[in-house]
Design a protein around this motif. Structure first.
Motif, PDB file in Angstrom:
ATOM      1  N   MET A 165       0.801  -1.184   0.000  1.00  0.00           N
ATOM      2  CA  MET A 165       0.000   0.000   0.000  1.00  0.00           C
ATOM      3  C   MET A 165       0.849   1.254   0.000  1.00  0.00           C
ATOM      4  N   ARG A 182       0.858   6.726   0.476  1.00  0.00           N
ATOM      5  CA  ARG A 182      -0.107   5.682   0.853  1.00  0.00           C
ATOM      6  C   ARG A 182      -1.345   5.872  -0.008  1.00  0.00           C
ATOM      7  N   ARG A 183      -1.822   4.804  -0.611  1.00  0.00           N
ATOM      8  CA  ARG A 183      -2.999   4.859  -1.462  1.00  0.00           C
ATOM      9  C   ARG A 183      -4.189   4.263  -0.718  1.00  0.00           C
ATOM     10  N   PHE A 218      -3.336  -4.915  -5.705  1.00  0.00           N
ATOM     11  CA  PHE A 218      -2.395  -4.761  -6.812  1.00  0.00           C
ATOM     12  C   PHE A 218      -2.190  -3.287  -7.102  1.00  0.00           C
ATOM     13  N   HIS A 219      -0.966  -2.931  -7.429  1.00  0.00           N
ATOM     14  CA  HIS A 219      -0.639  -1.565  -7.868  1.00  0.00           C
ATOM     15  C   HIS A 219       0.583  -1.643  -8.768  1.00  0.00           C
ATOM     16  N   HIS A 220       0.584  -0.801  -9.792  1.00  0.00           N
ATOM     17  CA  HIS A 220       1.744  -0.679 -10.665  1.00  0.00           C
ATOM     18  C   HIS A 220       1.879   0.775 -11.089  1.00  0.00           C
ATOM     19  N   ASP A 221       3.051   1.346 -10.887  1.00  0.00           N
ATOM     20  CA  ASP A 221       3.317   2.719 -11.339  1.00  0.00           C
ATOM     21  C   ASP A 221       3.843   2.693 -12.761  1.00  0.00           C
ATOM     22  N   GLU A 226      -5.845  -2.889  -0.783  1.00  0.00           N
ATOM     23  CA  GLU A 226      -5.193  -2.862  -2.089  1.00  0.00           C
ATOM     24  C   GLU A 226      -4.572  -4.226  -2.353  1.00  0.00           C
ATOM     25  N   ALA A 283      -4.404   9.395  -2.819  1.00  0.00           N
ATOM     26  CA  ALA A 283      -3.058   9.104  -2.345  1.00  0.00           C
ATOM     27  C   ALA A 283      -2.760  10.081  -1.215  1.00  0.00           C
ATOM     28  N   TYR A 337     -10.912   7.110  -4.277  1.00  0.00           N
ATOM     29  CA  TYR A 337      -9.486   6.805  -4.325  1.00  0.00           C
ATOM     30  C   TYR A 337      -8.728   8.089  -4.025  1.00  0.00           C
TER      31      TYR A 337
END
Length: 118
Positions: free
Chosen positions: A1, A13-14, A115-118, A113, A66, A64
């Motif tokens: 996260m 932090r998301r 999954f996350h990808h920048d 969360e 950040a 959502y």
């Protein structure tokens, strides 16, 4: 996260959150969010919330944002203490209904969360 953005900055932090939109208040909620008060937006920014978005699907609202600060709880307390934001919440609160997964200390249901990808 969390993800660091380099240097000595606090990790980002998301957050994803969920709440139900009461159908009888749908138009009012959409009208309010079509013209969010500038003071509310300024408070969101001052409390270090970035990329704040609210999505609507059927009767469900998904938010959502950040968080880029170092003390999330203190910044949320600062937001909750702001008189204009409190007035805004008195208008938007009746438009919403907590989901079954809500926790006592939060109005919106927090989401995990996966999954996350920048």
């Amino acid at each position: 996260m969390t993800a660091t953005s380099g240097g000595n900055q606090a990790p980002v932090r998301r957050f994803g959150k969920l709440i139900r939109l009461r159908p009888e208040h749908r138009e009012e909620y959409l009208r309010l969010h079509a013209e969010v008060w500038p003071e509310v937006l300024a408070t969101i920014t001052a409390c270090r919330l970035r990329h704040y978005s609210i999505f609507l699907e059927g009767e469900m609202l998904f938010s959502y944002f950040a968080y880029t600060g170092e003390d999330y709880e203190a910044d949320l307390a600062k937001m909750a203490a702001d008189p204009v934001t409190r007035r805004w919440w008195r208008l938007t609160g009746p438009c919403q209904e907590q989901t079954g997964g809500a926790v006592p200390e939060e109005w919106w249901t927090p989401m995990r969360e996966v999954f996350h990808h920048d």
